[in-house]
Design a protein around this motif. Structure first.
Motif, PDB file in Angstrom:
ATOM      1  N   GLU A 130       0.833  -1.211   0.000  1.00 53.30           N
ATOM      2  CA  GLU A 130       0.000   0.000   0.000  1.00 53.30           C
ATOM      3  C   GLU A 130       0.868   1.261   0.000  1.00 53.30           C
ATOM      4  OE1 GLU A 130      -4.301   0.746   0.391  1.00 53.30           O
ATOM      5  OE2 GLU A 130      -2.973  -0.662  -0.517  1.00 53.30           O
ATOM      6  N   ARG A 247      -4.923  -1.715  -4.781  1.00 54.58           N
ATOM      7  CA  ARG A 247      -5.035  -2.958  -4.017  1.00 54.58           C
ATOM      8  C   ARG A 247      -6.255  -3.761  -4.463  1.00 54.58           C
ATOM      9  NH1 ARG A 247      -7.487  -3.185   1.719  1.00 54.58           N
ATOM     10  NH2 ARG A 247      -6.691  -1.083   1.893  1.00 54.58           N
ATOM     11  N   PHE A 252      -6.989  -7.824  -4.215  1.00 58.14           N
ATOM     12  CA  PHE A 252      -8.269  -8.396  -3.788  1.00 58.14           C
ATOM     13  C   PHE A 252      -8.898  -9.242  -4.892  1.00 58.14           C
ATOM     14  CE2 PHE A 252     -12.810  -8.438  -3.095  1.00 58.14           C
ATOM     15  CZ  PHE A 252     -12.865  -8.855  -1.784  1.00 58.14           C
ATOM     16  N   PRO A 297     -29.081   5.638  -8.175  1.00 56.80           N
ATOM     17  CA  PRO A 297     -28.690   7.043  -8.024  1.00 56.80           C
ATOM     18  C   PRO A 297     -27.182   7.184  -7.805  1.00 56.80           C
ATOM     19  CG  PRO A 297     -29.645   6.246  -5.994  1.00 56.80           C
ATOM     20  CD  PRO A 297     -29.557   5.069  -6.924  1.00 56.80           C
ATOM     21  N   PHE A 298     -26.384   6.198  -8.252  1.00 56.82           N
ATOM     22  CA  PHE A 298     -24.928   6.306  -8.053  1.00 56.82           C
ATOM     23  C   PHE A 298     -24.211   5.599  -9.190  1.00 56.82           C
ATOM     24  CE2 PHE A 298     -26.610   2.864  -5.357  1.00 56.82           C
ATOM     25  CZ  PHE A 298     -25.955   1.774  -5.895  1.00 56.82           C
ATOM     26  N   TRP A 302     -19.414   1.516  -7.759  1.00 57.54           N
ATOM     27  CA  TRP A 302     -19.729   1.196  -6.356  1.00 57.54           C
ATOM     28  C   TRP A 302     -20.509  -0.115  -6.280  1.00 57.54           C
ATOM     29  CZ3 TRP A 302     -16.364   4.055  -4.448  1.00 57.54           C
ATOM     30  CH2 TRP A 302     -16.214   5.407  -4.782  1.00 57.54           C
ATOM     31  N   TYR A 305     -18.069  -2.919  -6.575  1.00 59.70           N
ATOM     32  CA  TYR A 305     -17.386  -3.210  -5.313  1.00 59.70           C
ATOM     33  C   TYR A 305     -18.285  -4.015  -4.381  1.00 59.70           C
ATOM     34  CZ  TYR A 305     -13.694   0.144  -6.478  1.00 59.70           C
ATOM     35  OH  TYR A 305     -12.670   0.802  -7.063  1.00 59.70           O
ATOM     36  N   MET A 306     -19.551  -3.566  -4.250  1.00 57.13           N
ATOM     37  CA  MET A 306     -20.454  -4.263  -3.327  1.00 57.13           C
ATOM     38  C   MET A 306     -20.650  -5.703  -3.779  1.00 57.13           C
ATOM     39  SD  MET A 306     -23.471  -1.625  -2.335  1.00 57.13           S
ATOM     40  CE  MET A 306     -23.417  -0.245  -3.430  1.00 57.13           C
ATOM     41  N   TYR A 313     -17.418 -12.977   0.070  1.00 56.40           N
ATOM     42  CA  TYR A 313     -17.882 -13.458   1.366  1.00 56.40           C
ATOM     43  C   TYR A 313     -18.676 -14.755   1.216  1.00 56.40           C
ATOM     44  CZ  TYR A 313     -20.082 -13.780   5.841  1.00 56.40           C
ATOM     45  OH  TYR A 313     -20.483 -14.258   7.051  1.00 56.40           O
TER      46      TYR A 313
ATOM     47  N   PHE B  33      -9.328  -5.396   8.733  1.00 54.39           N
ATOM     48  CA  PHE B  33      -8.868  -4.504   7.674  1.00 54.39           C
ATOM     49  C   PHE B  33      -9.893  -3.441   7.328  1.00 54.39           C
ATOM     50  CE2 PHE B  33      -5.942  -8.030   6.882  1.00 54.39           C
ATOM     51  CZ  PHE B  33      -4.766  -7.332   6.729  1.00 54.39           C
ATOM     52  N   VAL B  79     -21.044 -11.079   9.661  1.00 54.24           N
ATOM     53  CA  VAL B  79     -19.919 -11.463   8.803  1.00 54.24           C
ATOM     54  C   VAL B  79     -18.976 -12.443   9.493  1.00 54.24           C
ATOM     55  CG1 VAL B  79     -17.972 -10.604   7.466  1.00 54.24           C
ATOM     56  CG2 VAL B  79     -20.066  -9.266   7.595  1.00 54.24           C
ATOM     57  N   LEU B  98     -11.267  -8.046   4.471  1.00 51.05           N
ATOM     58  CA  LEU B  98     -10.920  -7.291   3.250  1.00 51.05           C
ATOM     59  C   LEU B  98     -12.152  -7.156   2.364  1.00 51.05           C
ATOM     60  CD1 LEU B  98      -7.465  -8.630   2.000  1.00 51.05           C
ATOM     61  CD2 LEU B  98      -7.998  -6.320   2.706  1.00 51.05           C
ATOM     62  N   ALA B  99     -12.927  -8.263   2.254  1.00 46.31           N
ATOM     63  CA  ALA B  99     -14.148  -8.219   1.463  1.00 46.31           C
ATOM     64  C   ALA B  99     -15.124  -7.213   2.064  1.00 46.31           C
ATOM     65  CB  ALA B  99     -14.785  -9.599   1.399  1.00 46.31           C
ATOM     66  N   ASP B 101     -14.371  -4.627   3.795  1.00 46.94           N
ATOM     67  CA  ASP B 101     -13.863  -3.286   3.517  1.00 46.94           C
ATOM     68  C   ASP B 101     -14.323  -2.833   2.138  1.00 46.94           C
ATOM     69  OD1 ASP B 101     -12.360  -1.038   4.253  1.00 46.94           O
ATOM     70  OD2 ASP B 101     -10.694  -1.705   3.015  1.00 46.94           O
ATOM     71  N   LEU B 102     -14.266  -3.767   1.186  1.00 45.64           N
ATOM     72  CA  LEU B 102     -14.678  -3.420  -0.181  1.00 45.64           C
ATOM     73  C   LEU B 102     -16.178  -3.151  -0.238  1.00 45.64           C
ATOM     74  CD1 LEU B 102     -13.391  -3.140  -2.953  1.00 45.64           C
ATOM     75  CD2 LEU B 102     -14.160  -5.437  -3.464  1.00 45.64           C
ATOM     76  N   ILE B 103     -16.963  -3.971   0.481  1.00 46.46           N
ATOM     77  CA  ILE B 103     -18.418  -3.756   0.505  1.00 46.46           C
ATOM     78  C   ILE B 103     -18.722  -2.379   1.110  1.00 46.46           C
ATOM     79  CG2 ILE B 103     -20.622  -4.595   1.406  1.00 46.46           C
ATOM     80  CD1 ILE B 103     -19.345  -7.403   1.495  1.00 46.46           C
ATOM     81  N   LEU B 105     -16.755   0.181   1.239  1.00 41.88           N
ATOM     82  CA  LEU B 105     -16.321   1.211   0.287  1.00 41.88           C
ATOM     83  C   LEU B 105     -17.402   1.426  -0.765  1.00 41.88           C
ATOM     84  CD1 LEU B 105     -14.171   3.089  -0.941  1.00 41.88           C
ATOM     85  CD2 LEU B 105     -13.235   1.124  -2.130  1.00 41.88           C
ATOM     86  N   GLY B 106     -17.964   0.319  -1.264  1.00 40.14           N
ATOM     87  CA  GLY B 106     -19.031   0.420  -2.255  1.00 40.14           C
ATOM     88  C   GLY B 106     -20.239   1.145  -1.703  1.00 40.14           C
ATOM     89  N   ILE B 107     -20.633   0.779  -0.469  1.00 38.48           N
ATOM     90  CA  ILE B 107     -21.818   1.405   0.127  1.00 38.48           C
ATOM     91  C   ILE B 107     -21.562   2.891   0.371  1.00 38.48           C
ATOM     92  CG2 ILE B 107     -23.293   1.442   2.177  1.00 38.48           C
ATOM     93  CD1 ILE B 107     -22.892  -1.575   2.382  1.00 38.48           C
ATOM     94  N   GLY B 109     -19.364   4.852  -1.085  1.00 37.83           N
ATOM     95  CA  GLY B 109     -19.271   5.561  -2.358  1.00 37.83           C
ATOM     96  C   GLY B 109     -20.642   5.798  -2.965  1.00 37.83           C
ATOM     97  N   ALA B 110     -21.483   4.752  -2.944  1.00 39.44           N
ATOM     98  CA  ALA B 110     -22.827   4.881  -3.489  1.00 39.44           C
ATOM     99  C   ALA B 110     -23.600   5.933  -2.711  1.00 39.44           C
ATOM    100  CB  ALA B 110     -23.545   3.535  -3.409  1.00 39.44           C
ATOM    101  N   ASP B 113     -22.648   9.496  -3.660  1.00 33.95           N
ATOM    102  CA  ASP B 113     -23.314   9.950  -4.892  1.00 33.95           C
ATOM    103  C   ASP B 113     -24.771  10.312  -4.617  1.00 33.95           C
ATOM    104  OD1 ASP B 113     -21.060   9.595  -6.331  1.00 33.95           O
ATOM    105  OD2 ASP B 113     -21.719   7.808  -7.419  1.00 33.95           O
ATOM    106  N   PRO B 216     -14.236   8.656  -0.283  1.00 35.11           N
ATOM    107  CA  PRO B 216     -14.731   7.350   0.158  1.00 35.11           C
ATOM    108  C   PRO B 216     -13.619   6.337   0.428  1.00 35.11           C
ATOM    109  CG  PRO B 216     -16.109   8.172  -1.590  1.00 35.11           C
ATOM    110  CD  PRO B 216     -14.976   9.145  -1.460  1.00 35.11           C
ATOM    111  N   ALA B 220      -8.699   3.112   3.131  1.00 34.79           N
ATOM    112  CA  ALA B 220      -7.569   2.328   2.635  1.00 34.79           C
ATOM    113  C   ALA B 220      -6.250   3.042   2.902  1.00 34.79           C
ATOM    114  CB  ALA B 220      -7.722   2.065   1.143  1.00 34.79           C
TER     115      ALA B 220
END
Lengths: 346, 306
Positions: A130, A247, A252, A297-298, A302, A305-306, A313, B33, B79, B98-99, B101-103, B105-107, B109-110, B113, B216, B220
């Motif tokens: 990182e 990363r 990932f 709305p985004f 994103w 990623y979700m 998971y 993480f 989780v 880590l997963a 963290d990504l989820i 980040l997505g939430i 970020g969304a 917006d 967002p 990281a």
């Protein structure tokens, strides 16, 4: 349609190289390499930072790396267009330097593992990767940072509309070569030693093998292979932007692909990579349609990623062994022994 | 804001984040993480209340504490607990965070917006410094962050050392099996530590925009410093997080600043390199952190050697 298939093939090639290397380290040797992105970044550094400087020096240019690489690209492209040998030579030079730089980085990067347990090691590797990413991104003197540097087009002699197809074929061939190499490497006493180390380091040590040496060797082979992918990606996009070696994209997602396909099973990893890449490219291609259709709305990134986070998971929870299960290693002598036994039973 | 002020504020926030990380590591054995994203979650709570209802960010601290705590508990129950029940290995648990963290980040970020659409102002990049004020010539964030850290740590120590629940908590941190045999419900202590971890992180998140710009993906970027702080102090000890937070916070801001006066402002880019170097050196010298060193032994061996 054709465009989509070529894009999928290209990314499949690039990612297969990375996932196979990660599978060697994590799947076989059990090294939790949460810093895979570093090796890929090193491939880009080899092309954007080292080869570019060699070219700038060879052409006798001056000025800062960003401007001078632009001039070097123009000169190099003319040269390559006039004689394909230069292009092929430059291509091989880039890959060679990337592999060497990757091998050195990998060997140095794993050294902290001498004293650390799995979790501390994973944190340290992630932190190193990182921080290297941040430095390359914000310091524009290395590889142009977030501005990026231009890279010569090694296929400048190929007509523009054919370029992507040719590059994709080369990338997939290199991925195939990497697959055969790793398959050969892991179906050997070395591969079994790696699996033994993954299961219990003390026993491997007790049998007189040097675990640290084994780890250094593995990490440096893995990093050398992964940096090929970084170099190929840079050569394909004819520029290097540090921001694209994040990363998420290069640590990932590779983990997601190998867990999806099957940890410790090279064939499974290839299947996992193809599945993931297809899903990702389709998602990227149709992102506007998806956002419109779902009235999101985004931005679609994103959602990506979700979705991939949740997918990871679910794999961990319901299918940690992946699509294809790991199989025992049969080396040539063992195959003979088994063959004899089967015959004796008949 | 002077450099020293900035360093203190940053260290205070880092302590809040690393205390939570250390607590969840001790009770559940997972390095989280997603701790950085927990903080960004808090930042967005403040931003939403500020943009939508014009609430000053300082007044959003209690709400961030509660919501952050719910996030922490939710993460543990939804989780991590299912994976722990399936006896997942530590690396698998780490990949799960880590997963996560990504989820997140997505939430986040969304949501940024979505918020931007609602208020017609960009929410993917923001800073709170214009909303700060001065008290007797010193910026209010210095007082607020110090007060928050003092109250949290004091409350935590009273809880740990003066209440029955605290005794049970410490017992299950030291030796979960033995504590369970003695009738302590280890599950409660895990839930509690995840609540606290999320709550402290979200509080740090409401204050972080007073010191740096938030995007967002800020999580990281700060995760390296959080881990460095926890490990330097010792991941197995809460006091270690306190110590490590200040060491990393100060070296990252003050050391970098002092180096920049010598080598020029280019050094400022390398603040994270400094925390990484401190981390690596620490791991080589004392992998168990400052609180993991047996100081009595060190002193004794020094005084007894000729």
């Amino acid at each position: 349609m054709e465009q989509i298939i070529i894009t999928i093939a290209l990314w499949f090639g690039l990612y297969t190289i990375v996932t196979l290397s990660l599978n060697l380290e994590y799947g076989f040797a059990g090294i939790p390499n949460f810093g895979r992105a570093l090796a890929v970044l090193m491939g880009a550094v080899a092309v954007g930072g080292i080869v570019n400087r060699i070219l700038i020096f060879a052409f006798g240019l001056s000025g800062d790396i960003i401007v001078a690489s632009g001039q070097a690209r123009t000169l190099a492209n003319e040269l390559i267009a006039s004689n394909p040998v230069y292009g092929i030579g430059l291509f091989i030079l880039c890959l060679a330097i990337a592999a060497i730089l990757g091998a050195i980085t990998g060997a140095l990067f794993i050294l902290p593992s001498a004293k650390l347990s799995e979790d501390y090691l994973a944190i340290t590797l992630l932190a190193i990767s990182e921080v290297a990413f941040m430095v390359c991104n914000y310091n524009t003197a290395i590889i142009g940072g977030y501005y990026g540097v231009s890279i010569p087009d090694v296929l400048a002699f190929v007509p523009g509309e054919k370029r992507m197809v040719v590059f994709t074929v080369i990338t997939v061939l290199i991925a195939l070569f990497v697959y055969l190499f790793i398959e050969r490497l892991t179906h050997s006493p070395y591969g079994r030693l790696l699996k033994a180390m993954r299961e219990n380091e003390d026993i491997v040590e007790a049998y007189g093998k040097n675990v640290m040496m084994l780890r250094i060797k593995t990490a440096s082979i893995g990093a050398a292979i992964a940096s090929l992918s970084g170099a190929l990606y840079s050569l394909y996009s004819v520029n290097v932007i540090a921001t694209s070696f994040s990363r998420v994209e290069w640590t990932f997602y590779p983990f997601l692909m190998i867990l999806l396909g099957g940890v410790g099973n090279n064939r499974g990893v290839v299947v996992g990579t193809l599945t993931f890449v297809t899903a990702k490219i389709l998602l990227t291609m149709y992102k506007h349609e998806i956002t419109d259709f779902l009235h999101l709305p985004f931005e679609a990134v994103w959602l990506e990623y979700m979705m991939f986070g949740v997918l990871m998971y679910l794999i961990l929870l319901y299918r940690p062994e992946g699509l294809l299960r790991e199989k025992p290693i049969f080396t040539e002598p063992i195959k003979k022994v088994i063959g004899r036994k089967v015959k004796a039973a008949e | 804001m002077s450099v020293v002020e900035g360093a203190i504020v940053y260290s205070n926030l880092l302590v809040l984040l690393s205390v939570g990380l250390t607590m969840t590591y001790i009770t559940t054995g997972v390095p989280n993480f997603a701790q950085g994203s927990f903080a960004v979650f808090g930042s967005y709570i403040s931003l939403s209340l500020l943009r939508l209802y014009e609430v000053h960010p300082y007044h959003t601290i209690p709400l961030a504490f509660v919501l952050g705590g719910f996030l922490g508990v939710g993460v543990y129950i939804l989780v991590l607990r299912p994976l722990i029940r399936r006896e997942a290995s530590i690396v698998i648990l780490m990949i799960a965070t880590l997963a996560l963290d990504l989820i997140l980040l997505g939430i986040i970020g969304a949501y940024s917006d979505f918020l931007a659409g609602l208020t017609h102002r960009s929410a993917t990049r923001f800073i709170f410094t214009p909303y700060d004020f001065n008290i007797a010539g010193i910026s209010a964030i210095l007082f607020t962050s110090t007060a928050v850290i003092a109250i949290s740590i004091l409350a935590l120590f009273i809880l740990l050392y003066k209440t029955k629940f605290g005794v049970a908590l410490r017992a299950s941190m030291e030796n979960p099996d033995l504590a369970e045999v003695m009738g302590v419900n280890v599950e409660y202590t895990r839930l509690f530590s995840w609540f606290l971890s999320g709550a402290l992180a979200a509080m740090a998140g409401t204050l972080l925009p007073f010191r740096q710009e938030i995007v967002p993906s800020t999580g990281a970027i700060i995760i390296v410093s959080i881990f460095a702080a926890s490990i330097v102090g010792g991941l197995a000890n809460i006091n270690g997080a306190l110590l490590g937070g200040y060491i990393i916070g100060f070296s990252e801001s003050l050391l970098t600043y002092n180096l920049s006066t010598v080598f020029g402002t280019g050094v400022l880019l390398y603040s994270k390199v400094i925390s990484l170097s401190v981390l690596v050196v620490m791991l080589i010298l004392a992998p168990r952190g400052l609180t993991g060193i047996n100081w009595r032994r060190v002193i004794w061996s020094k005084s007894s050697s000729p």
